[in-house]
Scaffold this motif. Structure first.
Motif, short mmCIF file in Angstrom:
data_model
loop_
_atom_site.label_atom_id
_atom_site.label_comp_id
_atom_site.label_asym_id
_atom_site.label_seq_id
_atom_site.Cartn_x
_atom_site.Cartn_y
_atom_site.Cartn_z
N PRO A 128 36.23 169.24 43.92
CA PRO A 128 34.89 168.81 43.54
C PRO A 128 34.87 167.33 43.15
O PRO A 128 35.91 166.80 42.76
CB PRO A 128 34.57 169.71 42.34
CG PRO A 128 35.90 169.99 41.74
CD PRO A 128 36.86 170.10 42.89
N PRO A 129 33.71 166.66 43.23
CA PRO A 129 33.65 165.23 42.91
C PRO A 129 34.08 164.97 41.47
O PRO A 129 33.79 165.76 40.56
CB PRO A 129 32.18 164.88 43.12
CG PRO A 129 31.65 165.94 44.02
CD PRO A 129 32.41 167.18 43.70
N LEU A 130 34.78 163.87 41.25
CA LEU A 130 35.16 163.48 39.91
C LEU A 130 33.93 163.08 39.10
O LEU A 130 32.93 162.60 39.64
CB LEU A 130 36.14 162.30 39.97
CG LEU A 130 37.51 162.58 40.56
CD1 LEU A 130 38.27 161.28 40.81
CD2 LEU A 130 38.32 163.49 39.64
N SER A 131 34.02 163.28 37.81
CA SER A 131 32.98 162.79 36.90
C SER A 131 33.26 161.33 36.60
O SER A 131 34.32 160.99 36.07
CB SER A 131 33.00 163.61 35.60
OG SER A 131 32.17 163.02 34.62
N VAL A 132 32.32 160.45 36.97
CA VAL A 132 32.49 159.01 36.79
C VAL A 132 31.38 158.49 35.88
O VAL A 132 30.21 158.52 36.25
CB VAL A 132 32.46 158.26 38.13
CG1 VAL A 132 32.66 156.76 37.92
CG2 VAL A 132 33.54 158.81 39.07
N GLU A 133 31.75 158.01 34.70
CA GLU A 133 30.79 157.51 33.71
C GLU A 133 30.98 156.01 33.52
O GLU A 133 31.99 155.58 32.97
CB GLU A 133 30.99 158.23 32.38
CG GLU A 133 30.12 157.70 31.26
CD GLU A 133 30.49 158.27 29.90
OE1 GLU A 133 30.07 157.69 28.90
OE2 GLU A 133 31.21 159.29 29.85
N PRO A 134 30.03 155.19 33.96
CA PRO A 134 30.16 153.74 33.74
C PRO A 134 30.18 153.40 32.24
O PRO A 134 29.37 153.91 31.47
CB PRO A 134 28.91 153.16 34.42
CG PRO A 134 28.47 154.22 35.38
CD PRO A 134 28.83 155.53 34.74
N LEU A 135 31.12 152.55 31.86
CA LEU A 135 31.24 152.13 30.47
C LEU A 135 30.79 150.69 30.26
O LEU A 135 30.20 150.35 29.22
CB LEU A 135 32.70 152.26 30.00
CG LEU A 135 33.31 153.64 29.88
CD1 LEU A 135 34.76 153.51 29.44
CD2 LEU A 135 32.54 154.50 28.89
N LEU A 136 31.07 149.83 31.25
CA LEU A 136 30.92 148.39 31.02
C LEU A 136 30.86 147.68 32.36
O LEU A 136 31.59 148.05 33.29
CB LEU A 136 32.13 147.90 30.21
CG LEU A 136 32.31 146.42 29.95
CD1 LEU A 136 31.24 145.91 28.99
CD2 LEU A 136 33.70 146.17 29.35
N GLU A 137 29.99 146.68 32.48
CA GLU A 137 29.97 145.82 33.66
C GLU A 137 30.15 144.37 33.21
O GLU A 137 29.49 143.93 32.28
CB GLU A 137 28.67 145.97 34.45
CG GLU A 137 28.62 147.25 35.26
CD GLU A 137 27.54 147.23 36.34
OE1 GLU A 137 26.75 146.25 36.35
OE2 GLU A 137 27.49 148.18 37.14
N VAL A 138 31.06 143.66 33.88
CA VAL A 138 31.34 142.27 33.52
C VAL A 138 31.39 141.43 34.79
O VAL A 138 31.63 141.93 35.88
CB VAL A 138 32.68 142.14 32.76
CG1 VAL A 138 32.58 142.74 31.38
CG2 VAL A 138 33.82 142.79 33.55
N HIS A 139 31.14 140.14 34.64
CA HIS A 139 31.18 139.20 35.76
C HIS A 139 32.54 138.51 35.80
O HIS A 139 33.05 138.06 34.77
CB HIS A 139 30.07 138.16 35.62
CG HIS A 139 28.70 138.75 35.73
ND1 HIS A 139 28.04 139.30 34.65
CD2 HIS A 139 27.86 138.89 36.79
CE1 HIS A 139 26.85 139.75 35.03
NE2 HIS A 139 26.72 139.51 36.32
N LEU A 140 33.09 138.43 36.98
CA LEU A 140 34.37 137.76 37.15
C LEU A 140 34.18 136.25 37.02
O LEU A 140 33.17 135.70 37.47
CB LEU A 140 34.94 138.10 38.52
CG LEU A 140 36.45 137.93 38.72
CD1 LEU A 140 37.21 138.88 37.81
CD2 LEU A 140 36.82 138.21 40.18
N ALA A 141 35.12 135.58 36.40
CA ALA A 141 35.11 134.13 36.26
C ALA A 141 36.51 133.61 36.54
O ALA A 141 37.43 134.38 36.81
CB ALA A 141 34.65 133.73 34.86
N VAL A 142 36.67 132.29 36.46
CA VAL A 142 37.98 131.68 36.64
C VAL A 142 38.47 131.20 35.28
O VAL A 142 37.73 130.51 34.55
CB VAL A 142 37.92 130.50 37.63
CG1 VAL A 142 39.25 129.78 37.69
CG2 VAL A 142 37.56 131.02 39.02
N ALA A 143 39.68 131.57 34.93
CA ALA A 143 40.29 131.10 33.69
C ALA A 143 41.04 129.80 33.98
O ALA A 143 41.90 129.75 34.87
CB ALA A 143 41.25 132.15 33.14
N VAL A 144 40.69 128.73 33.24
CA VAL A 144 41.29 127.42 33.45
C VAL A 144 41.85 126.89 32.15
O VAL A 144 41.46 127.32 31.06
CB VAL A 144 40.26 126.42 34.03
CG1 VAL A 144 39.65 126.96 35.32
CG2 VAL A 144 39.16 126.13 33.01
#
Length: 309
Positions: free
Chosen positions: A162-178
């Motif tokens: 059966p399909p896994l239960s997937v619960e979104p916790l957090l969305e973030v934007h990728l950036a560049v670390a300099v």
């Protein structure tokens, strides 16, 4: 011929590891012994349980159906064994958590600290891994929860039933670390063309997952000057001024001095979603408590990421 407990345990291990060789190593068996056990199980069930391919094996529909029942039976037997031995785990509860590498830097340790403060008798065991390996462990019943990362369009991490239960916790934007002492430190943003020629710090790629740490879709071949699996190592190398890497604001609480996050312009927005994944069905009390702690920590990190934006 009848199914045996040994055969079911081997089935679970092969399903989790993805190859007979890896299952044999984990169990302390020879590969031929694992092959014999699986052949005997297929004969006992009268069904093909695995599809073989050059990189390993994958459960068939019959194999997945048997695994679901096998996990229930093996877990019940293990619980009975603990109870007969008087193990405190029966009363106090335990939960097994898997997570992708970056989650081990911030969200997981903070959630575990919160859980320990509120429920000191819950025992948690953890493991870090790639998405495919953690999903196999969930299906095999050797993990209760997994914290996974995904990129758009954020499909389910597998297509099994059966399909896994997937619960979104957090969305973030990728950036560049300099590095704060580098060429990009004072910039409000950087272009794709500029970072395409920069020296990168990335994690080694694998068959399961691509190179981690290089901005997706850069033109040409990027120069990866340093490789490291650990994200904190990558960020310390950035602080030393030897290259740049990708990162998200979710890492801000542990970013070393000398590192700054800069957005990328001229490229599609890269969003990463962190989700809590488990097999369907009602979770037990310890699993619910850990999930609650992870949700709260994710909410705190989301607030921090919003402030950074």
């Amino acid at each position: 011929m009848e199914m045996t407990l040994v055969g079911l345990r081997v089935l679970r291990e092969v399903a989790e590891r993805g190859t007979f060789t890896a299952a044999a190593q984990a169990l302390g068996y020879t590969q031929s012994a694992v092959s014999r056990q699986m052949a005997a199980l297929e004969e006992a069930t009268g069904a093909r349980l695995f599809d073989r391919y050059p990189g390993g094996v994958r459960l068939t529909g019959s194999g997945r159906a048997l695994l679901r029942r096998a996990v229930v039976a093996l877990d019940a037997l293990e619980a009975a064994d603990r109870e007969l031995r008087g193990a405190e785990e029966v009363e106090r509860g335990s939960v097994r958590l898997g997570f992708f590498p970056t989650a081990g830097a911030v969200i997981v340790p903070r959630a575990l600290a919160m859980l320990h403060q509120e429920h000191p008798h819950i025992q948690v065991t953890t493991r870090e891994g790639t998405t495919p390996s953690l999903v196999r462990a969930l299906r095999a019943g050797t993990l209760d929860l997994a914290v996974l990362s995904s990129r758009p369009p954020h499909r389910s991490p597998d297509t099994d039933e059966p399909p896994l239960s997937v619960e979104p916790l957090l969305e973030v934007h990728l950036a560049v670390a300099v590095s704060v002492g580098g060429a990009f430190a004072e910039r409000g943003s950087v272009s794709v063309e500029e970072i395409a020629g920069a020296p990168w710090i990335a994690g080694p790629g694998s068959a399961d997952e691509p190179l981690l740490g290089v901005w997706p879709g850069l033109p040409g071949r990027s120069e990866v000057r340093h490789t490291a699996r650990d994200w904190l190592t990558k960020l310390h190398l950035v602080a030393a001024g030897v290259g740049i890497t990708t990162a998200t604001p979710a890492l801000l609480p542990v970013v070393p001095p000398g590192v700054r996050f800069v957005p990328v312009e001229g490229a599609p927005e890269e969003v990463r979603r962190v989700s809590l994944v488990r097999v369907p069905g009602p979770p037990n009390a310890p699993t619910q408590a850990l999930a609650h702690a992870l949700r709260r920590e994710a909410a705190d990190l989301a607030d921090l990421a919003d402030l950074a934006d």
